[in-house]
Motif scaffolding. Sequence first.
Motif, PDB file in Angstrom:
ATOM      1  N   MET A 146       5.717   1.251  -1.739  1.00  0.00           N
ATOM      2  CA  MET A 146       4.596   0.030  -1.694  1.00  0.00           C
ATOM      3  C   MET A 146       3.056   0.220  -2.437  1.00  0.00           C
ATOM      4  O   MET A 146       3.125  -0.494  -3.104  1.00  0.00           O
ATOM      5  CB  MET A 146       5.408  -1.242  -0.615  1.00  0.00           C
ATOM      6  CG  MET A 146       6.391  -1.557  -0.440  1.00  0.00           C
ATOM      7  SD  MET A 146       6.839  -2.808   0.893  1.00  0.00           S
ATOM      8  CE  MET A 146       6.143  -4.258  -0.332  1.00  0.00           C
ATOM      9  N   MET A 147       2.672   1.511  -2.109  1.00  0.00           N
ATOM     10  CA  MET A 147       1.599   1.146  -2.624  1.00  0.00           C
ATOM     11  C   MET A 147       1.527   2.380  -2.365  1.00  0.00           C
ATOM     12  O   MET A 147      -0.024   3.930  -2.396  1.00  0.00           O
ATOM     13  CB  MET A 147       0.698   1.863  -0.821  1.00  0.00           C
ATOM     14  CG  MET A 147       1.092   0.389  -0.489  1.00  0.00           C
ATOM     15  SD  MET A 147      -0.302  -1.495  -1.123  1.00  0.00           S
ATOM     16  CE  MET A 147      -1.531  -0.726  -0.856  1.00  0.00           C
ATOM     17  N   PRO A 148       1.931   3.068  -3.579  1.00  0.00           N
ATOM     18  CA  PRO A 148       2.030   4.464  -4.806  1.00  0.00           C
ATOM     19  C   PRO A 148       0.466   4.425  -5.735  1.00  0.00           C
ATOM     20  O   PRO A 148       0.134   3.497  -6.110  1.00  0.00           O
ATOM     21  CB  PRO A 148       3.362   4.365  -5.790  1.00  0.00           C
ATOM     22  CG  PRO A 148       3.671   2.801  -5.752  1.00  0.00           C
ATOM     23  CD  PRO A 148       3.163   2.154  -4.999  1.00  0.00           C
ATOM     24  N   ALA A 149       0.128   6.074  -5.820  1.00  0.00           N
ATOM     25  CA  ALA A 149      -0.435   5.786  -7.012  1.00  0.00           C
ATOM     26  C   ALA A 149      -2.569   5.836  -6.617  1.00  0.00           C
ATOM     27  O   ALA A 149      -2.528   4.991  -7.035  1.00  0.00           O
ATOM     28  CB  ALA A 149      -0.739   5.815  -8.589  1.00  0.00           C
ATOM     29  N   MET A 150      -2.428   5.349  -5.598  1.00  0.00           N
ATOM     30  CA  MET A 150      -3.266   4.960  -4.895  1.00  0.00           C
ATOM     31  C   MET A 150      -3.930   5.949  -4.226  1.00  0.00           C
ATOM     32  O   MET A 150      -3.825   6.550  -3.528  1.00  0.00           O
ATOM     33  CB  MET A 150      -2.880   3.445  -3.107  1.00  0.00           C
ATOM     34  CG  MET A 150      -4.478   2.527  -3.140  1.00  0.00           C
ATOM     35  SD  MET A 150      -4.495   1.685  -1.662  1.00  0.00           S
ATOM     36  CE  MET A 150      -6.156   0.868  -2.327  1.00  0.00           C
ATOM     37  N   LEU A 155      -9.034  -2.958  -8.771  1.00  0.00           N
ATOM     38  CA  LEU A 155      -8.645  -3.462  -8.354  1.00  0.00           C
ATOM     39  C   LEU A 155      -6.647  -3.094  -8.016  1.00  0.00           C
ATOM     40  O   LEU A 155      -5.764  -2.761  -9.524  1.00  0.00           O
ATOM     41  CB  LEU A 155      -8.098  -4.724  -8.630  1.00  0.00           C
ATOM     42  CG  LEU A 155      -9.332  -6.155  -8.694  1.00  0.00           C
ATOM     43  CD1 LEU A 155      -8.613  -7.413  -9.547  1.00  0.00           C
ATOM     44  CD2 LEU A 155     -10.088  -6.479  -7.392  1.00  0.00           C
ATOM     45  N   TYR A 156      -6.173  -2.860  -6.900  1.00  0.00           N
ATOM     46  CA  TYR A 156      -4.807  -2.304  -6.586  1.00  0.00           C
ATOM     47  C   TYR A 156      -4.027  -3.714  -5.835  1.00  0.00           C
ATOM     48  O   TYR A 156      -4.656  -4.168  -5.349  1.00  0.00           O
ATOM     49  CB  TYR A 156      -5.141  -1.382  -5.471  1.00  0.00           C
ATOM     50  CG  TYR A 156      -3.397  -0.748  -5.153  1.00  0.00           C
ATOM     51  CD1 TYR A 156      -3.169   0.142  -5.795  1.00  0.00           C
ATOM     52  CD2 TYR A 156      -2.590  -0.870  -5.140  1.00  0.00           C
ATOM     53  CE1 TYR A 156      -2.224   1.236  -5.685  1.00  0.00           C
ATOM     54  CE2 TYR A 156      -1.062  -0.921  -4.457  1.00  0.00           C
ATOM     55  CZ  TYR A 156      -1.317   0.933  -5.277  1.00  0.00           C
ATOM     56  OH  TYR A 156       0.351   1.159  -5.358  1.00  0.00           O
ATOM     57  N   ILE A 157      -3.077  -4.584  -6.431  1.00  0.00           N
ATOM     58  CA  ILE A 157      -2.050  -4.872  -6.424  1.00  0.00           C
ATOM     59  C   ILE A 157      -0.488  -4.568  -6.543  1.00  0.00           C
ATOM     60  O   ILE A 157      -0.370  -4.065  -6.969  1.00  0.00           O
ATOM     61  CB  ILE A 157      -2.394  -6.073  -7.317  1.00  0.00           C
ATOM     62  CG1 ILE A 157      -3.633  -7.118  -7.606  1.00  0.00           C
ATOM     63  CG2 ILE A 157      -1.590  -7.270  -6.847  1.00  0.00           C
ATOM     64  CD1 ILE A 157      -3.784  -7.364  -8.964  1.00  0.00           C
ATOM     65  N   SER A 158      -0.377  -4.884  -5.256  1.00  0.00           N
ATOM     66  CA  SER A 158       0.813  -4.856  -5.153  1.00  0.00           C
ATOM     67  C   SER A 158       2.346  -5.683  -4.847  1.00  0.00           C
ATOM     68  O   SER A 158       1.855  -6.885  -4.320  1.00  0.00           O
ATOM     69  CB  SER A 158       1.304  -4.297  -3.771  1.00  0.00           C
ATOM     70  OG  SER A 158       2.545  -3.586  -2.965  1.00  0.00           O
ATOM     71  N   VAL A 159       3.118  -6.155  -5.489  1.00  0.00           N
ATOM     72  CA  VAL A 159       4.384  -7.141  -5.265  1.00  0.00           C
ATOM     73  C   VAL A 159       5.563  -6.710  -5.101  1.00  0.00           C
ATOM     74  O   VAL A 159       6.290  -6.497  -5.223  1.00  0.00           O
ATOM     75  CB  VAL A 159       3.997  -7.379  -7.172  1.00  0.00           C
ATOM     76  CG1 VAL A 159       4.491  -8.552  -6.985  1.00  0.00           C
ATOM     77  CG2 VAL A 159       2.674  -7.772  -7.774  1.00  0.00           C
ATOM     78  N   ASN A 187       1.083  -1.482   4.840  1.00  0.00           N
ATOM     79  CA  ASN A 187       0.822  -0.881   4.087  1.00  0.00           C
ATOM     80  C   ASN A 187      -1.226  -1.328   3.954  1.00  0.00           C
ATOM     81  O   ASN A 187      -1.635  -0.386   3.172  1.00  0.00           O
ATOM     82  CB  ASN A 187       0.746  -1.979   2.685  1.00  0.00           C
ATOM     83  CG  ASN A 187       2.668  -1.735   2.719  1.00  0.00           C
ATOM     84  OD1 ASN A 187       3.163  -1.031   2.750  1.00  0.00           O
ATOM     85  ND2 ASN A 187       3.081  -2.436   1.705  1.00  0.00           N
ATOM     86  N   ALA A 188      -1.738  -2.234   5.028  1.00  0.00           N
ATOM     87  CA  ALA A 188      -2.385  -2.552   4.522  1.00  0.00           C
ATOM     88  C   ALA A 188      -3.119  -1.500   5.373  1.00  0.00           C
ATOM     89  O   ALA A 188      -4.489  -1.294   5.468  1.00  0.00           O
ATOM     90  CB  ALA A 188      -3.078  -4.230   5.174  1.00  0.00           C
ATOM     91  N   ALA A 189      -2.889  -0.585   6.686  1.00  0.00           N
ATOM     92  CA  ALA A 189      -3.404   0.414   7.198  1.00  0.00           C
ATOM     93  C   ALA A 189      -3.744   1.865   6.620  1.00  0.00           C
ATOM     94  O   ALA A 189      -4.160   2.357   6.289  1.00  0.00           O
ATOM     95  CB  ALA A 189      -2.224   0.246   8.698  1.00  0.00           C
ATOM     96  N   TYR A 190      -2.526   1.749   5.143  1.00  0.00           N
ATOM     97  CA  TYR A 190      -2.198   3.303   4.709  1.00  0.00           C
ATOM     98  C   TYR A 190      -3.822   3.062   3.541  1.00  0.00           C
ATOM     99  O   TYR A 190      -4.276   3.980   3.228  1.00  0.00           O
ATOM    100  CB  TYR A 190      -1.199   2.799   3.952  1.00  0.00           C
ATOM    101  CG  TYR A 190      -1.370   4.459   2.589  1.00  0.00           C
ATOM    102  CD1 TYR A 190      -0.298   5.420   3.218  1.00  0.00           C
ATOM    103  CD2 TYR A 190      -1.614   4.115   1.586  1.00  0.00           C
ATOM    104  CE1 TYR A 190      -0.826   5.875   2.011  1.00  0.00           C
ATOM    105  CE2 TYR A 190      -1.372   4.763   0.395  1.00  0.00           C
ATOM    106  CZ  TYR A 190      -1.369   5.609   1.011  1.00  0.00           C
ATOM    107  OH  TYR A 190      -1.545   7.183  -0.013  1.00  0.00           O
ATOM    108  N   ALA A 191      -3.628   1.528   3.084  1.00  0.00           N
ATOM    109  CA  ALA A 191      -5.318   1.605   2.353  1.00  0.00           C
ATOM    110  C   ALA A 191      -6.218   1.743   3.380  1.00  0.00           C
ATOM    111  O   ALA A 191      -7.203   2.584   2.686  1.00  0.00           O
ATOM    112  CB  ALA A 191      -5.460  -0.539   1.706  1.00  0.00           C
ATOM    113  N   GLY A 192      -6.467   1.287   3.993  1.00  0.00           N
ATOM    114  CA  GLY A 192      -7.353   1.591   5.694  1.00  0.00           C
ATOM    115  C   GLY A 192      -7.978   2.490   5.469  1.00  0.00           C
ATOM    116  O   GLY A 192      -9.115   3.091   5.197  1.00  0.00           O
ATOM    117  N   ILE A 193      -6.498   3.536   6.556  1.00  0.00           N
ATOM    118  CA  ILE A 193      -6.644   4.301   6.730  1.00  0.00           C
ATOM    119  C   ILE A 193      -6.831   5.392   5.667  1.00  0.00           C
ATOM    120  O   ILE A 193      -8.579   6.503   5.754  1.00  0.00           O
ATOM    121  CB  ILE A 193      -6.286   4.770   7.367  1.00  0.00           C
ATOM    122  CG1 ILE A 193      -5.646   3.888   8.523  1.00  0.00           C
ATOM    123  CG2 ILE A 193      -5.685   6.487   8.159  1.00  0.00           C
ATOM    124  CD1 ILE A 193      -4.511   3.701   9.854  1.00  0.00           C
TER     125      ILE A 193
END
Length: 282
Positions: free
Chosen positions: A91-95, A3-7, A143-149
């Motif tokens: 906001m999405m490092p090391a993913m 799981l990846y959680i951005s806070v 950020n969701a686009a970074y995760a998705g793309i």
Amino acid sequence: MKLYISVDMEGLAGITHWKDETEERERFRKAMNQQVEWVLDGIAQSKRNAEITHIMIADSHGGGENLSYDLLSEKDSRVWLISGSPRPQYMMPAMDDSFDLVFFVGYHGGAGELASSMDHTYSGASVQNVFINGKLMNEATINAAYAGIVNKAPVGLVIGDSALERQLKTDGMMPWVEYVSTKESLARFAAMYKPKQLIREETIAAVKKVLDSDYTKLPLYTFEAPYHCHIDLATSSKCDVIQQMPGIKRVGGRSLEFTSSDYTEMFDAIHGIASMGRIAYC
């Protein structure tokens, strides 16, 4: 399962102004850590708890020095915490593509959204609007686009204020996500808070619902390449500075555009422009 959680902070209950972070630092940090602990409670109570081997948490507000490594490590031994800044993919490092599912916690409405708690998109001091391929964006969708793309991982849960829920659900940005509203935002610096126990219960229930469902059927938030970004800044003088960067085209007094076939490059550029805008001339 990973799981990846951005806070983030502005979408948390108990917070109505950035001064809460500086003038009531202890209470502010407690609110952030507590909301994350409730997410961890939901994970522990889910049917898939035993399958989860890795919980990456990115402290994604300000300098990234808000969440307690000791507290969260004691709460769940699977927690990996990312702190500090500046850093790549802020906001999405090391993913990477080994992660299965993404949660956003403490998120908020985008810049200019009506009745939105501390509305902004990465920097209230420098950025007014961000459009990608013609779509108005906020931090959650960028950020969701970074995760998705880039990483092919869906966003399953978002926890934040009522304005972001309206953008994601009513305005159709990400209508599929499970959403927990922490507060009814009345204005930029005013909100009606829900009972804390209710937020805890709703958080645990939402986490369980997402994890216990077939999350592999969740859609990815994506765009087709090339990626075209249009940014409206707060003042023309900020554009005067940033337009000197390679690949940046000035298209108006306060507006810039650039295009890339690499979403990570675009993602980092948006953060870089927001950061440069904060320190550029007023």
